[in-house]
Design a protein around this motif. Structure first.
Motif, PDB file in Angstrom:
ATOM      1  N   ASP A   8      -3.781  -2.928  -5.100  1.00 12.89           N
ATOM      2  CA  ASP A   8      -4.770  -2.123  -4.385  1.00 12.89           C
ATOM      3  C   ASP A   8      -4.115  -0.809  -3.945  1.00 12.89           C
ATOM      4  OD1 ASP A   8      -3.468  -2.455  -1.839  1.00 12.89           O
ATOM      5  OD2 ASP A   8      -4.598  -4.287  -1.471  1.00 12.89           O
ATOM      6  N   VAL A   9      -4.923   0.098  -3.475  1.00 17.55           N
ATOM      7  CA  VAL A   9      -4.459   1.444  -3.131  1.00 17.55           C
ATOM      8  C   VAL A   9      -3.409   1.413  -2.019  1.00 17.55           C
ATOM      9  CG1 VAL A   9      -5.188   3.676  -2.189  1.00 17.55           C
ATOM     10  CG2 VAL A   9      -6.560   2.558  -3.943  1.00 17.55           C
ATOM     11  N   ASP A  10      -3.632   0.592  -0.986  1.00 12.39           N
ATOM     12  CA  ASP A  10      -2.674   0.531   0.122  1.00 12.39           C
ATOM     13  C   ASP A  10      -1.296   0.075  -0.349  1.00 12.39           C
ATOM     14  OD1 ASP A  10      -4.531   1.393   2.017  1.00 12.39           O
ATOM     15  OD2 ASP A  10      -5.181  -0.652   2.476  1.00 12.39           O
ATOM     16  N   GLU A  11      -1.256  -1.002  -1.131  1.00 17.14           N
ATOM     17  CA  GLU A  11       0.030  -1.494  -1.626  1.00 17.14           C
ATOM     18  C   GLU A  11       0.681  -0.482  -2.553  1.00 17.14           C
ATOM     19  OE1 GLU A  11       2.151  -5.435  -3.540  1.00 17.14           O
ATOM     20  OE2 GLU A  11      -0.038  -5.312  -3.596  1.00 17.14           O
ATOM     21  N   SER A  12      -0.125   0.199  -3.360  1.00 15.22           N
ATOM     22  CA  SER A  12       0.416   1.221  -4.261  1.00 15.22           C
ATOM     23  C   SER A  12       1.097   2.337  -3.484  1.00 15.22           C
ATOM     24  CB  SER A  12      -0.700   1.788  -5.145  1.00 15.22           C
ATOM     25  OG  SER A  12      -1.218   0.795  -6.000  1.00 15.22           O
ATOM     26  N   TRP A  13       0.444   2.837  -2.423  1.00 15.25           N
ATOM     27  CA  TRP A  13       1.053   3.881  -1.598  1.00 15.25           C
ATOM     28  C   TRP A  13       2.322   3.380  -0.921  1.00 15.25           C
ATOM     29  CZ3 TRP A  13       0.652   8.813  -1.916  1.00 15.25           C
ATOM     30  CH2 TRP A  13      -0.546   9.427  -2.292  1.00 15.25           C
ATOM     31  N   ASP A  14       2.279   2.147  -0.405  1.00 15.95           N
ATOM     32  CA  ASP A  14       3.456   1.576   0.258  1.00 15.95           C
ATOM     33  C   ASP A  14       4.641   1.499  -0.697  1.00 15.95           C
ATOM     34  OD1 ASP A  14       2.038   1.307   2.617  1.00 15.95           O
ATOM     35  OD2 ASP A  14       1.684  -0.854   2.363  1.00 15.95           O
ATOM     36  N   ASP A  43       1.729  10.471   4.923  1.00 11.15           N
ATOM     37  CA  ASP A  43       0.268  10.465   5.101  1.00 11.15           C
ATOM     38  C   ASP A  43      -0.477  10.491   3.763  1.00 11.15           C
ATOM     39  OD1 ASP A  43       0.491  10.339   7.853  1.00 11.15           O
ATOM     40  OD2 ASP A  43       0.266  12.514   8.129  1.00 11.15           O
ATOM     41  N   ARG A  44      -0.091   9.588   2.877  1.00 10.32           N
ATOM     42  CA  ARG A  44      -0.728   9.452   1.558  1.00 10.32           C
ATOM     43  C   ARG A  44      -0.708  10.755   0.759  1.00 10.32           C
ATOM     44  NH1 ARG A  44      -5.288   4.928   1.092  1.00 10.32           N
ATOM     45  NH2 ARG A  44      -4.112   3.288   2.092  1.00 10.32           N
TER      46      ARG A  44
END
Length: 129
Positions: A8-14, A43-44
């Motif tokens: 997901d997007v959150d895990e990808s950014w992390d 901040d992404r």
């Protein structure tokens, strides 16, 4: 055999923020270019520090780029990759760069007074488990 899992997007950014090295690619007048560079996520937004006369500064300001951040174990064939795609923007003045981002140190020596920002990127990731 390993399973390919969409992140997901959150895990990808992390995950992208855990690595300090990525590869950035763009289309130049003489064809595709891919370079390894140091980066930081804030901040992404992905930030790259570069020299004033780099090909990045000359060719990517306000143009589409793709960035790949990954970590793969060649022995176990386990790892992940995150791709960010969007429009790069060059910052010529430090006062437009967040303070946390200014701490980024590049591996090569020499002055790196300019910044490349990739904000609002489309982010996708995959894990091989």
């Amino acid at each position: 055999m390993a399973e390919l899992i969409e992140l997901d997007v959150d895990e990808s950014w992390d995950l992208a923020g855990e690595q300090g090295l990525c590869r950035i690619g763009w289309s130049s007048g003489s064809g595709p270019v891919i370079l390894p560079v140091n980066h930081v996520i804030h901040d992404r937004t992905l930030w790259i520090r570069t020299s004033a006369y780099s090909s990045l500064v000359k060719e990517v300001d306000d143009t589409p780029v793709a960035v790949l951040v990954d970590s793969i174990d060649p022995e176990t064939h386990v790892g992940w990759s995150v791709q960010l795609r969007g429009v790069a923007h060059v910052h010529f003045h430090t006062d437009t760069v967040p303070e946390d981002v200014q701490r980024l140190r590049t591996w090569p020596d020499g002055p790196r007074p300019l910044w490349i920002e990739l904000a609002g990127a489309e982010v996708t990731g995959r894990r091989l488990d």
